[in-house]
Design an enzyme around this catalytic site. Structure first.
Site, short mmCIF file in Angstrom:
data_model
loop_
_atom_site.label_atom_id
_atom_site.label_comp_id
_atom_site.label_asym_id
_atom_site.label_seq_id
_atom_site.Cartn_x
_atom_site.Cartn_y
_atom_site.Cartn_z
N GLY A 45 0.83 -1.21 0.00
CA GLY A 45 0.00 0.00 0.00
C GLY A 45 0.85 1.25 0.00
N ASP A 80 4.30 -4.75 -7.41
CA ASP A 80 3.64 -3.52 -6.95
C ASP A 80 4.12 -2.31 -7.74
OD1 ASP A 80 6.08 -4.20 -5.37
OD2 ASP A 80 5.80 -2.17 -4.59
P1 AMP Z 1 8.85 1.22 -3.39
O1 AMP Z 1 10.16 0.58 -3.12
O2 AMP Z 1 8.91 2.71 -3.51
O3 AMP Z 1 8.10 0.61 -4.52
O4 AMP Z 1 7.98 0.98 -2.07
C1 AMP Z 1 7.64 -0.27 -1.58
C2 AMP Z 1 6.69 -0.11 -0.41
O5 AMP Z 1 7.35 0.55 0.68
C3 AMP Z 1 5.46 0.71 -0.70
O6 AMP Z 1 4.40 0.15 0.04
C4 AMP Z 1 5.84 2.08 -0.19
O7 AMP Z 1 4.71 2.86 0.12
C5 AMP Z 1 6.64 1.73 1.04
N1 AMP Z 1 7.60 2.80 1.37
C6 AMP Z 1 8.70 3.13 0.69
N2 AMP Z 1 9.34 4.14 1.29
C7 AMP Z 1 8.63 4.47 2.38
C8 AMP Z 1 8.79 5.44 3.42
N3 AMP Z 1 9.81 6.30 3.46
N4 AMP Z 1 7.83 5.48 4.37
C9 AMP Z 1 6.80 4.63 4.35
N5 AMP Z 1 6.60 3.70 3.42
C10 AMP Z 1 7.50 3.60 2.44
MG MG Z 2 6.49 1.07 -5.41
#
Ligand code: AMP
Ligand code: MG
Length: 484
Positions: free
Chosen positions: A85, A248
């Protein structure tokens, strides 16, 4: 800004209502006026930097905006995370562009949400700028992609190994429905929501399916696979490595989303990996097609209950579709390479000749982008043609034979090559250097100059030459980070 929020109508299971967390000192750093115009934003908003900073930091929601964090799951490096999410993003609404196409307006780095787990909900300036620059470059390279409307600095530091300046980036995408969104409902066995999601995704991205809606789920799967093939072939045309093709991060719309540790391949080598977290090379340049098939197989699994009541029968229907993938991909892939070589069409037997060039490039460690611009230029430049003939041997003559020797044939080839081979790409060392300049000086001048050139990737501008050089170490020590 005229907002509508069709995703909210899908119901509570699809998102959590949550507002962005205000920041102390929002300041507008980048504003994408080109994108703002296509989104038909009001003239007052387009010029009012103080208002832009308020809206696109999340400090104030524009009228009609409703903020939600979307629910999704995902396979990350092959491991299923049942609940991911939006952990640091807020979808504040949708707007229609000039052509009545619907776009999501999403703030990223705008604070924590019920999906944040241990994350801080924030984004550092470097990754925010990288997303802005890379998505803009991809858009003008004619690769399907989400774009960024604004980058606003928050005045608050974020902790990423060291303290970094924080930023909120506003992402504009055809939607944020991912393979992981389907997984979210499939693994919960929530068939009702899965059906709602399918209908919504079809209406928004594949309305042609509604004309003859026989087995919509199957038609949808077929359409998404075709879009993903187009997307990844386009990535490979320009040398793009996404870096984190988790389910995702795969948008159902067929756009590039989530520019985390992405990079551009310099020297041609299918094994190229720059992401520091991709230790196994799962998302290497040349693995992108097989990973796409893997991701599409995960989507197919989600859709099985909607394709048929009898699971076995449904699998039997889906399997041939997945079996065709490699053939379908290769056809599109070799067509793309033929175009890069100035050929409108190719015979299957020509694939050997194309593969030979790739093999030579790999063995001799040639730059992917430069190889094709040199070949293009050699059609006009006798000296360069002779040089290439020396290095490529018989291959060069065979290629010229394919192109044809009449002036008309050469002109046709040149025209094809010039639209398929960029003269400039966002080379990693230049991206890094403009990010550093902006972080250190607070000035966006270096990034703005770079963006001007990147917005014209098929035509040399006065300053294009400043960005065509190859990195001194051939990016051997280059590593990208997720930036989260
Ligand atoms: P991503 O690597 O950007 O595709 O993120 C993978 C998951 O980690 C997703 O659910 C993001 O919303 C969550 N996420 C990434 N960075 C953060 C952050 N700094 N704080 C909270 N959630 C994060
Ligand atoms: Mg992502």
């Amino acid at each position: 800004m005229k907002f509508s929020n069709s995703y909210i109508l899908l119901g509570d299971a699809f998102y959590k209502r949550v507002s962005p967390t205000p920041v102390s000192k929002p300041e507008l750093l980048f504003w994408n006026s080109n994108l703002a115009e296509t989104l038909q934003l009001s003239p007052s908003l387009q010029t009012n930097a103080a208002l832009q900073a308020q809206y696109f930091s999340g400090n104030q929601l524009p009228e009609g905006a409703e903020s939600i964090a979307l629910a999704y799951s995902g396979h990350q490096f092959g491991q299923l995370s049942p609940q991911l999410g939006d952990g640091r993003a807020h979808l504040i609404g949708e707007v229609l562009d000039k052509h009545d196409h619907r776009f999501d307006i999403q703030l990223k780095g705008s604070g924590s949400t019920p999906f944040s787990r241990r994350g801080d909900g924030r984004c550092a300036l470097g990754p925010a700028m990288r997303e802005y620059i890379m998505s803009e470059a991809m858009h003008f390279l004619a690769v399907p992609t989400s774009r960024c409307l604004a980058v606003v600095t928050t005045g608050e530091p974020v902790y990423r190994e060291t303290l970094r300046p924080g930023a909120v980036v506003t992402r504009v995408a055809a939607s944020h429905i991912r393979v992981g969104t389907f997984q979210y409902f499939a693994i919960r066995n929530d068939i009702e929501s899965l059906t709602t999601l399918l209908d919504y995704a079809i209406n928004r991205h594949y309305p042609e399916i509604n004309i003859a809606p026989e087995n919509k789920a199957l038609q949808f799967l077929e359409a998404v696979i075709a879009k993903q093939i187009t997307l990844v072939v386009e990535w490979m045309r320009v040398g793009f490595i996404h870096g984190v093709m988790n389910t995702d991060n795969v948008a159902i719309s067929g756009e590039t989303i989530d520019f985390g540790p992405c990079a551009m391949m310099g020297i041609y080598d299918p094994n190229t990996v720059y992401s520091s977290i991709d230790t196994q090379g799962r998302y290497a340049f040349g693995n992108q097609p097989s990973i796409t098939l893997w991701n599409m197989t995960r989507l197919a699994e989600c859709l099985i209950p909607l394709i048929g009541n009898d699971e076995k029968a449904a699998i039997a229907i889906v399997e041939p579709l997945l079996m065709q993938f490699s053939q379908q991909f290769e056809q599109a892939y070799f067509k793309m390479l033929a175009n890069k070589l100035g050929l409108a069409e190719i015979e299957p037997s020509d694939r050997v000749f194309i593969a030979e060039l790739l093999e030579t490039m790999k063995n001799k460690q040639w730059d992917y982008t430069q190889m094709f611009t040199d070949l293009t230029q050699s059609l006009d430049d006798e000296n360069l043609a002779n040089e290439l003939k020396q290095t490529l041997g018989d291959w060069y003559d065979t290629w010229r034979l394919h192109v044809g020797h009449s002036q008309q044939e050469i002109e046709i080839a040149k025209a094809i090559m010039k639209t398929h081979n960029p003269v400039v790409i966002p080379r990693n060392h230049h991206v890094e250097s403009v990010l550093k300049a902006c972080e250190e000086t607070g000035s966006t001048q270096a990034a703005d100059d770079f963006l001007t050139v990147l917005r014209s990737p098929y035509n040399e501008l006065a300053n294009t030459g400043n960005y065509q050089d190859l990195p001194v170490d051939d990016d051997r020590d280059y590593h990208t980070f997720c930036g989260t």
